[in-house]
Motif scaffolding. Structure first.
Motif, mmCIF file in Angstrom:
data_model
loop_
_atom_site.group_PDB
_atom_site.id
_atom_site.type_symbol
_atom_site.label_atom_id
_atom_site.label_comp_id
_atom_site.label_asym_id
_atom_site.label_seq_id
_atom_site.Cartn_x
_atom_site.Cartn_y
_atom_site.Cartn_z
ATOM 1 N N UNK A 125 0.586 19.656 -12.734
ATOM 2 C CA UNK A 125 0.069 20.689 -11.850
ATOM 3 C C UNK A 125 0.713 22.016 -12.251
ATOM 4 N N UNK A 126 -0.109 23.019 -12.487
ATOM 5 C CA UNK A 126 0.389 24.374 -12.788
ATOM 6 C C UNK A 126 1.429 24.399 -13.902
ATOM 7 N N UNK A 127 1.099 23.873 -15.059
ATOM 8 C CA UNK A 127 1.984 23.874 -16.235
ATOM 9 C C UNK A 127 3.322 23.170 -16.014
ATOM 10 N N UNK A 128 3.342 22.247 -15.051
ATOM 11 C CA UNK A 128 4.544 21.455 -14.794
ATOM 12 C C UNK A 128 4.137 19.988 -14.812
ATOM 13 N N UNK A 129 4.971 19.166 -15.476
ATOM 14 C CA UNK A 129 4.756 17.730 -15.502
ATOM 15 C C UNK A 129 5.722 17.096 -14.514
ATOM 16 N N UNK A 130 5.213 16.273 -13.632
ATOM 17 C CA UNK A 130 6.037 15.646 -12.601
ATOM 18 C C UNK A 130 6.151 14.147 -12.867
ATOM 19 N N UNK A 131 7.384 13.640 -12.832
ATOM 20 C CA UNK A 131 7.665 12.206 -12.856
ATOM 21 C C UNK A 131 7.994 11.808 -11.432
ATOM 22 N N UNK A 132 7.120 11.026 -10.810
ATOM 23 C CA UNK A 132 7.295 10.718 -9.390
ATOM 24 C C UNK A 132 7.581 9.244 -9.165
ATOM 25 N N UNK A 133 8.626 8.990 -8.398
ATOM 26 C CA UNK A 133 8.965 7.654 -7.908
ATOM 27 C C UNK A 133 8.699 7.651 -6.413
ATOM 28 N N UNK A 134 8.002 6.631 -5.943
ATOM 29 C CA UNK A 134 7.811 6.470 -4.503
ATOM 30 C C UNK A 134 8.380 5.114 -4.115
ATOM 31 N N UNK A 135 9.290 5.124 -3.141
ATOM 32 C CA UNK A 135 9.870 3.898 -2.608
ATOM 33 C C UNK A 135 9.166 3.584 -1.293
ATOM 34 N N UNK A 136 8.530 2.427 -1.249
ATOM 35 C CA UNK A 136 7.784 2.016 -0.050
ATOM 36 C C UNK A 136 8.568 1.000 0.753
ATOM 37 N N UNK A 137 8.481 1.170 2.071
ATOM 38 C CA UNK A 137 9.033 0.233 3.032
ATOM 39 C C UNK A 137 7.870 -0.354 3.828
ATOM 40 N N UNK A 138 8.148 -1.401 4.579
ATOM 41 C CA UNK A 138 7.140 -2.083 5.381
ATOM 42 C C UNK A 138 7.578 -2.054 6.829
ATOM 43 N N UNK A 139 6.677 -1.688 7.720
ATOM 44 C CA UNK A 139 7.036 -1.596 9.126
ATOM 45 C C UNK A 139 5.904 -1.964 10.063
ATOM 46 N N UNK A 140 6.263 -2.063 11.340
ATOM 47 C CA UNK A 140 5.301 -2.344 12.411
ATOM 48 C C UNK A 140 5.475 -1.317 13.525
ATOM 49 N N UNK A 141 4.351 -1.001 14.166
ATOM 50 C CA UNK A 141 4.397 -0.079 15.296
ATOM 51 C C UNK A 141 3.318 -0.449 16.296
ATOM 52 N N UNK A 142 3.501 0.027 17.530
ATOM 53 C CA UNK A 142 2.459 -0.072 18.558
ATOM 54 C C UNK A 142 2.007 1.326 18.961
ATOM 55 N N UNK A 143 2.569 2.353 18.329
ATOM 56 C CA UNK A 143 2.243 3.736 18.659
ATOM 57 C C UNK A 143 0.915 4.169 18.051
ATOM 58 N N UNK A 144 0.292 5.149 18.696
ATOM 59 C CA UNK A 144 -0.923 5.749 18.165
ATOM 60 C C UNK A 144 -0.596 6.842 17.165
ATOM 61 N N UNK A 145 -1.623 7.320 16.487
ATOM 62 C CA UNK A 145 -1.482 8.297 15.403
ATOM 63 C C UNK A 145 -1.978 9.662 15.854
ATOM 64 N N UNK A 146 -1.234 10.686 15.456
ATOM 65 C CA UNK A 146 -1.710 12.075 15.537
ATOM 66 C C UNK A 146 -1.417 12.694 14.179
ATOM 67 N N UNK A 147 -2.464 13.085 13.469
ATOM 68 C CA UNK A 147 -2.327 13.547 12.085
ATOM 69 C C UNK A 147 -1.754 14.949 11.968
ATOM 70 N N UNK A 148 -1.067 15.168 10.848
ATOM 71 C CA UNK A 148 -0.607 16.508 10.485
ATOM 72 C C UNK A 148 -1.755 17.271 9.834
ATOM 73 N N UNK A 149 -1.508 18.528 9.526
ATOM 74 C CA UNK A 149 -2.499 19.370 8.851
ATOM 75 C C UNK A 149 -2.746 18.934 7.407
ATOM 76 N N UNK A 150 -1.844 18.116 6.856
ATOM 77 C CA UNK A 150 -1.978 17.645 5.466
ATOM 78 C C UNK A 150 -3.121 16.651 5.281
#
Length: 135
Positions: free
Chosen positions: A77-102
């Motif tokens: 993106x924009x003349x930059x190369x990104x090396x991205x690591x994403x660490x995922x976890x697993x979870x449970x919830x009973x809460x509802x969702x309200x989205x961000x602007x993203x």
């Protein structure tokens, strides 16, 4: 071209019906798990809680022990190369969702529904491993 390393954390979040939360990101136009970038000096779990609250307004979730999966990818993106690591976890919830602007949309999906929405193989692989863990 300059390269920058990024570390992010994400959450495979299940509700009481074992449906998984997926969000549609406005900028990249892809379905993904809620996730965000680790800030300098921040621990992974602190980032996880901050990002999940920021992205989907969920503050109450339980992490399932023994699940931590890393994915790796590169993008430019924009003349930059990104090396991205994403660490995922697993979870449970009973809460509802309200989205961000993203994000434009969210869905609670069955395994098959989520597999059909995901474009990238790394999301599909993490989802498979998460469902193996809870099956």
């Amino acid at each position: 071209m300059k390269t920058q390393k990024i570390h992010a954390v994400g959450l495979v979040l299940l509700n009481a019906e074992n449906k998984v939360l997926v969000v549609f990101k406005k900028m990249t136009k892809v379905w993904e798990f809620p996730q965000g970038t680790v800030e300098k000096g921040e621990e992974l779990l602190d980032t996880l809680h901050r990002e999940i609250e920021e992205e989907v307004s969920i503050t109450d979730f339980e992490l399932l022990e023994g699940f931590q999966e890393n994915t790796y990818y590169r993008f430019q993106r924009d003349n930059m190369l990104y090396d991205k690591t994403v660490t995922y976890f697993l979870g449970r919830t009973t809460q509802g969702v309200r989205l961000s602007e993203e994000h434009l949309e969210y869905r609670w999906c069955s395994f098959d529904e989520a597999m059909n929405l995901f474009r990238y193989e790394n999301h599909k692989e993490v989802l498979k491993k998460a469902f193996e863990k809870v099956s």
